[in-house]
Design an enzyme around this catalytic site. Structure first.
Site, PDB file in Angstrom:
ATOM      1  N   PHE A  11       0.218  -3.912  -4.371  1.00 23.99           N
ATOM      2  CA  PHE A  11       0.326  -2.485  -4.647  1.00 23.99           C
ATOM      3  C   PHE A  11       1.161  -1.804  -3.566  1.00 23.99           C
ATOM      4  CE2 PHE A  11      -3.658  -3.895  -6.458  1.00 23.99           C
ATOM      5  CZ  PHE A  11      -3.750  -3.238  -7.672  1.00 23.99           C
ATOM      6  N   ASP A  12       2.084  -0.965  -3.989  1.00 22.19           N
ATOM      7  CA  ASP A  12       2.692  -0.027  -3.056  1.00 22.19           C
ATOM      8  C   ASP A  12       1.626   1.010  -2.693  1.00 22.19           C
ATOM      9  OD1 ASP A  12       4.746   1.457  -1.653  1.00 22.19           O
ATOM     10  OD2 ASP A  12       4.704   2.836  -3.351  1.00 22.19           O
ATOM     11  N   LYS A  13       1.734   1.626  -1.538  1.00 22.44           N
ATOM     12  CA  LYS A  13       0.710   2.595  -1.119  1.00 22.44           C
ATOM     13  C   LYS A  13       0.984   3.978  -1.692  1.00 22.44           C
ATOM     14  CE  LYS A  13       0.671   4.448   3.020  1.00 22.44           C
ATOM     15  NZ  LYS A  13       0.652   5.923   2.779  1.00 22.44           N
TER      16      LYS A  13
END
Length: 415
Positions: free
Chosen positions: A102-104
């Site tokens: 996941f990207d933040k």
């Protein structure tokens, strides 16, 4: 991105190889059944009828329909729940996933951070002056952090100073000029790489802010650090529950990839319940991480929303974009889009992918099993052409009805 999208999945390659062999093989066998038996005294009419029975028996209608019917039903059910899947191979790959990265910003968090503190570190420099300067430069960027700074300056009706051209330092920050003096805005790592001196007291203050989960934006003018801005983003309400559901769905690892520093990343990963995280990443580092996870675990998804996520989305087994907040580049590159930016739809999509794979397997077993039995029966004369037609058409109906069961798929409740 183009290179990654031209690569075909192993399943797709296997199906294409099978198609190239099966049909010519059946036609060749049919021709042999017509020609060879009469050479040994079998009446031509009998061998010809047996060959036609074989042709009907081996006709791969159920085999051909079983997979696309399942894919169409699965894609339709996904769309009903706000998950757009761009092709059957991506639906199948969702069911193979072992890990998800996941990207933040914009994915785990809402992507709408706010400035929480403005800390001047140079004599005579006020908080408003520091905020106005930073906003003037960040106004040229579309990053969520940049937009947060601009909103904060606009809320105070601050006059922004005239600045020079702005250069984006991908994954690090921005560079510009103020009255012909160089200005740098970005991470503490950028300051260190650029030779900007940072005192021990300033580092301690920055460490305290980062330890509280804040993202730091350091500002230097003329080679000296003049202050820092602290920004904080809020977690998506469904992020924690989504991670629980993903673990129940059999996902072995959930990894957060971010350009933020280690302490901020650790604080967010702990709150959400992620398996691990990678911090201080450049866009190319995200690609390297995705490839490493893919080599280790086999099937990995990447969930992101920004331009910097596009290479990682393309190199993942399945690229998943946040449909509402995602950039055009991310949506174009991704294989799947979550239209409502609802992470709770992710476990549903994975479960649907696995259900689709199971249905496809069932259909292949049914189709190949009927073909095998009918081929043997037709060659030995146990079944005539009428029986072959009955079972052939019956198996076609069975696999289509089996595929349509996916239209009723519902996600398992989270425990």
């Amino acid at each position: 991105v183009e290179e990654a999208q031209t690569q075909k999945s192993p399943t797709q390659q296997t199906v294409e190889k099978f198609e190239r062999i099966f049909v010519p093989g059946v036609l060749t066998l049919t021709g042999l059944v017509i020609v060879v038996p009469p050479l040994f005294g079998v009446p031509f009419q009998q061998s010809f009828l047996r060959a036609m029975t074989l042709l009907v028996a081996a006709s791969p209608c159920a085999l051909a329909l079983g997979t696309p019917a399942s894919i169409l039903a699965g894609v339709a059910q996904a769309a009903r729940h706000g998950v757009l899947i761009k092709g059957g191979v991506h639906l199948e790959n969702l069911g193979r996933l072992k890990a998800i990265a996941f990207d933040k910003t914009g994915t785990i968090t809402h992507g709408r951070p706010e400035v929480t503190q403005v800390v001047p570190l140079a004599p005579g420099r006020t908080a408003d002056e520091l905020l106005a300067l930073t906003a003037a430069i960040e106004s040229r960027s579309g990053h969520p952090l940049a937009q947060a700074v601009v909103r904060a300056a606009q809320a105070k009706s601050l006059a922004m100073p005239p600045i020079g051209e702005v250069e984006s330092l991908t994954g690090r920050g921005l560079r510009s000029t103020l009255n012909d003096r160089p200005v740098l805005i970005g991470s503490l790592k950028l300051m260190d790489e650029s030779g900007v001196p940072v005192s021990a007291a300033a580092r301690d203050q920055i460490d305290d802010l980062q330890g509280g989960g804040h993202t730091i934006m350091a500002v230097s003018v003329g080679g000296g650090l003049v202050g820092v801005l602290a920004l904080a983003d809020t977690l998506r309400a469904d992020a924690i529950q989504a991670m629980v559901a993903l673990r129940q769905a059999g996902i072995q690892q959930t990894v957060m990839l971010t350009g933020d520093n280690q302490r901020v990343a650790a604080a967010i990963a702990a709150k959400v319940g992620l398996s691990s995280f990678r911090a201080d990443l450049m866009p190319e580092d995200k690609v390297t991480t995705i490839r490493s996870l893919r080599d280790t675990l086999g099937a990995v998804a990447m969930v992101g929303d920004g331009v910097n996520d596009a290479p990682a989305l393309a190199n993942a087994t399945v690229g998943i974009a946040m449909g509402g907040a995602g950039t055009d580049v991310a949506l174009e590159t991704a294989d799947v889009a979550l239209m409502s930016d609802d992470l709770s739809k992710l476990p549903f999509a994975i479960g649907l992918g696995r259900a689709t794979r199971n249905i496809i397997t069932q259909n292949l077993v049914i189709a190949l099993g009927v073909i095998a039995v009918l081929v043997i029966a037709s060659l030995t004369g146990w079944a005539g052409i009428g029986v072959a037609i009955l079972f052939h058409e019956g198996s076609t109906i069975v696999v289509v009805l089996n595929a349509l069961r996916l239209l009723g798929y519902q996600p398992a409740p989270v425990r």
